[in-house]
Write a protein that holds these residues in place. Sequence first.
Motif, PDB file in Angstrom:
ATOM      1  N   GLU A  28      31.607  17.930  34.833  1.00 11.22           N
ATOM      2  CA  GLU A  28      31.236  18.494  36.133  1.00 11.22           C
ATOM      3  C   GLU A  28      29.721  18.506  36.323  1.00 11.22           C
ATOM      4  OE1 GLU A  28      32.741  22.456  37.135  1.00 11.22           O
ATOM      5  OE2 GLU A  28      34.688  21.570  36.710  1.00 11.22           O
ATOM      6  N   LEU A  29      29.038  18.881  35.246  1.00  5.86           N
ATOM      7  CA  LEU A  29      27.580  18.941  35.299  1.00  5.86           C
ATOM      8  C   LEU A  29      26.996  17.554  35.560  1.00  5.86           C
ATOM      9  CD1 LEU A  29      24.977  20.568  34.870  1.00  5.86           C
ATOM     10  CD2 LEU A  29      25.199  20.121  32.427  1.00  5.86           C
ATOM     11  N   ALA A  30      27.456  16.561  34.809  1.00  2.79           N
ATOM     12  CA  ALA A  30      26.942  15.197  34.974  1.00  2.79           C
ATOM     13  C   ALA A  30      27.291  14.665  36.370  1.00  2.79           C
ATOM     14  CB  ALA A  30      27.518  14.288  33.898  1.00  2.79           C
ATOM     15  N   ALA A  31      28.497  14.995  36.847  1.00  2.00           N
ATOM     16  CA  ALA A  31      28.891  14.540  38.186  1.00  2.00           C
ATOM     17  C   ALA A  31      28.005  15.195  39.243  1.00  2.00           C
ATOM     18  CB  ALA A  31      30.362  14.885  38.437  1.00  2.00           C
ATOM     19  N   ILE A 149      11.671  20.553  29.975  1.00  3.51           N
ATOM     20  CA  ILE A 149      12.930  21.009  29.367  1.00  3.51           C
ATOM     21  C   ILE A 149      12.624  21.382  27.919  1.00  3.51           C
ATOM     22  CG2 ILE A 149      15.298  20.383  28.775  1.00  3.51           C
ATOM     23  CD1 ILE A 149      15.248  18.447  31.149  1.00  3.51           C
ATOM     24  N   PRO A 150      12.660  22.702  27.603  1.00  6.52           N
ATOM     25  CA  PRO A 150      12.273  23.120  26.256  1.00  6.52           C
ATOM     26  C   PRO A 150      13.354  22.833  25.218  1.00  6.52           C
ATOM     27  CG  PRO A 150      12.929  25.012  27.558  1.00  6.52           C
ATOM     28  CD  PRO A 150      13.064  23.814  28.463  1.00  6.52           C
ATOM     29  N   GLY A 151      12.964  22.939  23.955  1.00  8.94           N
ATOM     30  CA  GLY A 151      13.912  22.737  22.853  1.00  8.94           C
ATOM     31  C   GLY A 151      13.300  21.816  21.819  1.00  8.94           C
ATOM     32  N   LEU A 160      20.739  17.497  31.173  1.00  5.75           N
ATOM     33  CA  LEU A 160      21.499  17.339  32.424  1.00  5.75           C
ATOM     34  C   LEU A 160      21.254  18.522  33.350  1.00  5.75           C
ATOM     35  CD1 LEU A 160      24.916  15.926  31.175  1.00  5.75           C
ATOM     36  CD2 LEU A 160      23.206  14.746  32.560  1.00  5.75           C
ATOM     37  N   LYS A 161      21.232  19.731  32.780  1.00  9.66           N
ATOM     38  CA  LYS A 161      20.976  20.928  33.599  1.00  9.66           C
ATOM     39  C   LYS A 161      19.583  20.836  34.215  1.00  9.66           C
ATOM     40  CE  LYS A 161      23.961  24.247  31.315  1.00  9.66           C
ATOM     41  NZ  LYS A 161      24.063  25.232  30.254  1.00  9.66           N
ATOM     42  N   GLY A 162      18.615  20.377  33.442  1.00 11.45           N
ATOM     43  CA  GLY A 162      17.248  20.234  33.944  1.00 11.45           C
ATOM     44  C   GLY A 162      17.169  19.225  35.071  1.00 11.45           C
ATOM     45  N   LEU A 163      17.847  18.089  34.904  1.00  6.95           N
ATOM     46  CA  LEU A 163      17.825  17.059  35.960  1.00  6.95           C
ATOM     47  C   LEU A 163      18.459  17.584  37.235  1.00  6.95           C
ATOM     48  CD1 LEU A 163      18.748  13.743  34.104  1.00  6.95           C
ATOM     49  CD2 LEU A 163      16.575  14.300  35.197  1.00  6.95           C
ATOM     50  N   ALA A 165      18.637  20.740  38.196  1.00  7.29           N
ATOM     51  CA  ALA A 165      17.715  21.720  38.795  1.00  7.29           C
ATOM     52  C   ALA A 165      16.591  20.982  39.522  1.00  7.29           C
ATOM     53  CB  ALA A 165      17.154  22.626  37.710  1.00  7.29           C
ATOM     54  N   LEU A 166      16.102  19.923  38.936  1.00  5.28           N
ATOM     55  CA  LEU A 166      15.005  19.167  39.554  1.00  5.28           C
ATOM     56  C   LEU A 166      15.449  18.560  40.883  1.00  5.28           C
ATOM     57  CD1 LEU A 166      12.137  17.811  39.220  1.00  5.28           C
ATOM     58  CD2 LEU A 166      13.358  15.866  38.293  1.00  5.28           C
ATOM     59  N   LEU A 167      16.628  17.916  40.875  1.00  4.15           N
ATOM     60  CA  LEU A 167      17.105  17.259  42.096  1.00  4.15           C
ATOM     61  C   LEU A 167      17.414  18.277  43.187  1.00  4.15           C
ATOM     62  CD1 LEU A 167      19.296  14.541  40.432  1.00  4.15           C
ATOM     63  CD2 LEU A 167      17.265  14.137  41.803  1.00  4.15           C
ATOM     64  N   GLU A 168      17.948  19.425  42.796  1.00  2.58           N
ATOM     65  CA  GLU A 168      18.235  20.462  43.799  1.00  2.58           C
ATOM     66  C   GLU A 168      16.952  21.004  44.399  1.00  2.58           C
ATOM     67  OE1 GLU A 168      20.841  23.136  41.760  1.00  2.58           O
ATOM     68  OE2 GLU A 168      22.625  22.037  42.426  1.00  2.58           O
TER      69      GLU A 168
END
Length: 177
Positions: A28-31, A149-151, A160-163, A165-168
């Motif tokens: 779902e996240l990747a989609a 994106i830290p870590g 994926l979550k970072g991407l 957030a960026l696109l949104e």
Amino acid sequence: MRKLLFKSLFFRPLTEAAPSPDDAGLSELAAAVGRAARRRLGRSLSIREVDAGSCNGCELEIHALNNAYYDVERFGLRFVASPRHADVLMVTGPVTKNMREALERTYRATPDPKWVVAIGDCAKDGGCFAGSYAVVGGVGDVVPVDLHIPGCPPTPTAMLKGLLALLEQVDKAAVSP
Ligand code: SF4
């Protein structure tokens, strides 16, 4: 050798357990990233990875995005070979003095609109390599960074979550007057 075989009978391997194959949240996240890219760009998102001096730990996690488990290409996220075809530059590592010019040239070669995502703790401020004679600093010390994106290293899911957030965020900025 005998000692090693004997040990393996009693101890679990040091690798992490494999992720669950029915991880629907991940798909779902990747989609969602793929949909956000199509909404913003009208097509797939193209990513150029730049190793500016990392230990390659971050690369292993980035490569995982293309493996059979994550397989982000099915959602329209593509890694491209040239910055001229890229929307996003994913930059890893502290920027070393030897890679500074290459990063600057890659940034200039990427057409607008473009976004720079700094991957990992080293990309923020040099991380554990900060202060080395061979290191300039974080990615932001050389090119403008849109997202960090830290870590050490960040997981593929965190990327994926970072991407997303960026696109949104880009989407919102485009809609607001
Ligand atoms: S953040 Fe960690 S894994 Fe990534 S380049 Fe730095 S030391 Fe290596």
